[in-house]
Design a protein around this motif. Sequence first.
Motif, PDB file in Angstrom:
ATOM      1  N   ALA A  43      54.124 -34.804  -9.753  1.00 27.64           N
ATOM      2  CA  ALA A  43      53.694 -35.572  -8.581  1.00 27.64           C
ATOM      3  C   ALA A  43      52.230 -35.302  -8.262  1.00 27.64           C
ATOM      4  O   ALA A  43      51.473 -36.220  -7.926  1.00 27.64           O
ATOM      5  N   ALA A  44      51.804 -34.046  -8.379  1.00 26.55           N
ATOM      6  CA  ALA A  44      50.417 -33.684  -8.080  1.00 26.55           C
ATOM      7  C   ALA A  44      49.458 -34.378  -9.036  1.00 26.55           C
ATOM      8  O   ALA A  44      48.385 -34.823  -8.633  1.00 26.55           O
ATOM      9  N   ARG A  45      49.838 -34.488 -10.293  1.00 27.92           N
ATOM     10  CA  ARG A  45      48.940 -35.146 -11.255  1.00 27.92           C
ATOM     11  C   ARG A  45      48.819 -36.632 -10.931  1.00 27.92           C
ATOM     12  O   ARG A  45      47.733 -37.198 -11.001  1.00 27.92           O
ATOM     13  N   VAL A  46      49.923 -37.247 -10.559  1.00 35.49           N
ATOM     14  CA  VAL A  46      49.901 -38.669 -10.209  1.00 35.49           C
ATOM     15  C   VAL A  46      49.045 -38.893  -8.964  1.00 35.49           C
ATOM     16  O   VAL A  46      48.280 -39.847  -8.892  1.00 35.49           O
ATOM     17  N   GLN A  47      49.157 -37.974  -8.006  1.00 34.35           N
ATOM     18  CA  GLN A  47      48.452 -38.133  -6.733  1.00 34.35           C
ATOM     19  C   GLN A  47      47.097 -37.438  -6.714  1.00 34.35           C
ATOM     20  O   GLN A  47      46.449 -37.373  -5.679  1.00 34.35           O
ATOM     21  N   ASN A  48      46.670 -36.924  -7.845  1.00 32.72           N
ATOM     22  CA  ASN A  48      45.402 -36.192  -7.927  1.00 32.72           C
ATOM     23  C   ASN A  48      44.255 -37.049  -7.373  1.00 32.72           C
ATOM     24  O   ASN A  48      44.071 -38.184  -7.758  1.00 32.72           O
ATOM     25  N   GLY A  49      43.523 -36.474  -6.440  1.00 33.38           N
ATOM     26  CA  GLY A  49      42.376 -37.186  -5.876  1.00 33.38           C
ATOM     27  C   GLY A  49      42.715 -38.086  -4.700  1.00 33.38           C
ATOM     28  O   GLY A  49      41.837 -38.650  -4.083  1.00 33.38           O
ATOM     29  N   ILE A  50      44.008 -38.231  -4.378  1.00 29.38           N
ATOM     30  CA  ILE A  50      44.378 -39.063  -3.226  1.00 29.38           C
ATOM     31  C   ILE A  50      44.214 -38.218  -1.966  1.00 29.38           C
ATOM     32  O   ILE A  50      44.812 -37.159  -1.832  1.00 29.38           O
ATOM     33  N   GLY A  52      44.648 -36.714   1.579  1.00 25.32           N
ATOM     34  CA  GLY A  52      45.824 -36.519   2.423  1.00 25.32           C
ATOM     35  C   GLY A  52      47.060 -36.108   1.644  1.00 25.32           C
ATOM     36  O   GLY A  52      48.110 -35.880   2.223  1.00 25.32           O
ATOM     37  N   SER A  53      46.949 -35.992   0.322  1.00 20.84           N
ATOM     38  CA  SER A  53      48.091 -35.560  -0.480  1.00 20.84           C
ATOM     39  C   SER A  53      48.406 -34.106  -0.159  1.00 20.84           C
ATOM     40  O   SER A  53      47.522 -33.271  -0.091  1.00 20.84           O
ATOM     41  N   ARG A  54      49.696 -33.820   0.050  1.00 23.57           N
ATOM     42  CA  ARG A  54      50.096 -32.455   0.394  1.00 23.57           C
ATOM     43  C   ARG A  54      50.521 -31.660  -0.836  1.00 23.57           C
ATOM     44  O   ARG A  54      50.934 -30.534  -0.724  1.00 23.57           O
ATOM     45  N   ASN A  55      50.465 -32.276  -2.000  1.00 26.35           N
ATOM     46  CA  ASN A  55      50.866 -31.570  -3.215  1.00 26.35           C
ATOM     47  C   ASN A  55      49.810 -30.561  -3.631  1.00 26.35           C
ATOM     48  O   ASN A  55      48.697 -30.556  -3.135  1.00 26.35           O
ATOM     49  N   MET A  56      50.194 -29.718  -4.576  1.00 25.25           N
ATOM     50  CA  MET A  56      49.247 -28.740  -5.111  1.00 25.25           C
ATOM     51  C   MET A  56      48.067 -29.470  -5.729  1.00 25.25           C
ATOM     52  O   MET A  56      48.185 -30.639  -6.102  1.00 25.25           O
ATOM     53  N   SER A  57      46.938 -28.784  -5.828  1.00 26.32           N
ATOM     54  CA  SER A  57      45.794 -29.424  -6.480  1.00 26.32           C
ATOM     55  C   SER A  57      45.977 -29.312  -7.990  1.00 26.32           C
ATOM     56  O   SER A  57      46.402 -28.278  -8.503  1.00 26.32           O
ATOM     57  N   MET A  58      45.711 -30.394  -8.675  1.00 23.62           N
ATOM     58  CA  MET A  58      45.880 -30.429 -10.130  1.00 23.62           C
ATOM     59  C   MET A  58      44.497 -30.549 -10.753  1.00 23.62           C
ATOM     60  O   MET A  58      43.942 -31.637 -10.870  1.00 23.62           O
ATOM     61  N   THR A  59      43.937 -29.394 -11.111  1.00 26.38           N
ATOM     62  CA  THR A  59      42.604 -29.355 -11.704  1.00 26.38           C
ATOM     63  C   THR A  59      42.691 -29.630 -13.207  1.00 26.38           C
ATOM     64  O   THR A  59      43.768 -29.551 -13.799  1.00 26.38           O
ATOM     65  N   ASP A  60      41.531 -29.929 -13.800  1.00 27.93           N
ATOM     66  CA  ASP A  60      41.482 -30.120 -15.255  1.00 27.93           C
ATOM     67  C   ASP A  60      41.953 -28.852 -15.974  1.00 27.93           C
ATOM     68  O   ASP A  60      42.610 -28.930 -17.006  1.00 27.93           O
ATOM     69  N   GLU A  61      41.608 -27.708 -15.406  1.00 27.53           N
ATOM     70  CA  GLU A  61      42.016 -26.432 -16.008  1.00 27.53           C
ATOM     71  C   GLU A  61      43.543 -26.286 -16.007  1.00 27.53           C
ATOM     72  O   GLU A  61      44.148 -25.895 -17.007  1.00 27.53           O
TER      73      GLU A  61
END
Length: 151
Positions: A43-50, A52-61
């Motif tokens: 879910a975090a990858r799909v919402q990456n950069g959105i 107000g997203s409450r998911n974990m941050s999904m960095t390139d690393e």
Amino acid sequence: KGRKDPFPERVAALKAYRAKNGHLHVTVKEDKKLYNFIRNVRAARVQNGIKGSRNMSMTDERIAILDSIGFEWKPSKGSESRKERFLEQVAALKAYGEINGHLNVTVEEDKKLYKFVQRVRSAHRKIDSGGPSVMSMTDDRIASLDSIGFE
């Protein structure tokens, strides 16, 4: 504030799971925390950069780390966990039939098994009519149902 990042710990758990099982199709029954982590990562990858997203941050690393262990971002429709769940339901239906002498489960007897039977029957009807189905009915699935006398 002082919260420990669970990401490295969960990745280590994923690696251990893969080493033991040969795949990363974790079921909720096996490990609820790891199962939820996998769902949250996707879910975090799909919402990456959105915003107000409450998911974990999904960095390139993080993406690279997960890629390096063979993480499936979009599990295939024929994933092992789905196959396992289907076969578990077929086994439950078989046991029901052995006890009751039939496979006509009522909602009062077993709501989960009743819903499974309804989805299977609906999928069969869709195959016969050529329409789309909510459940994919592969030859293997049909064979497993035929083997227990399901009609």
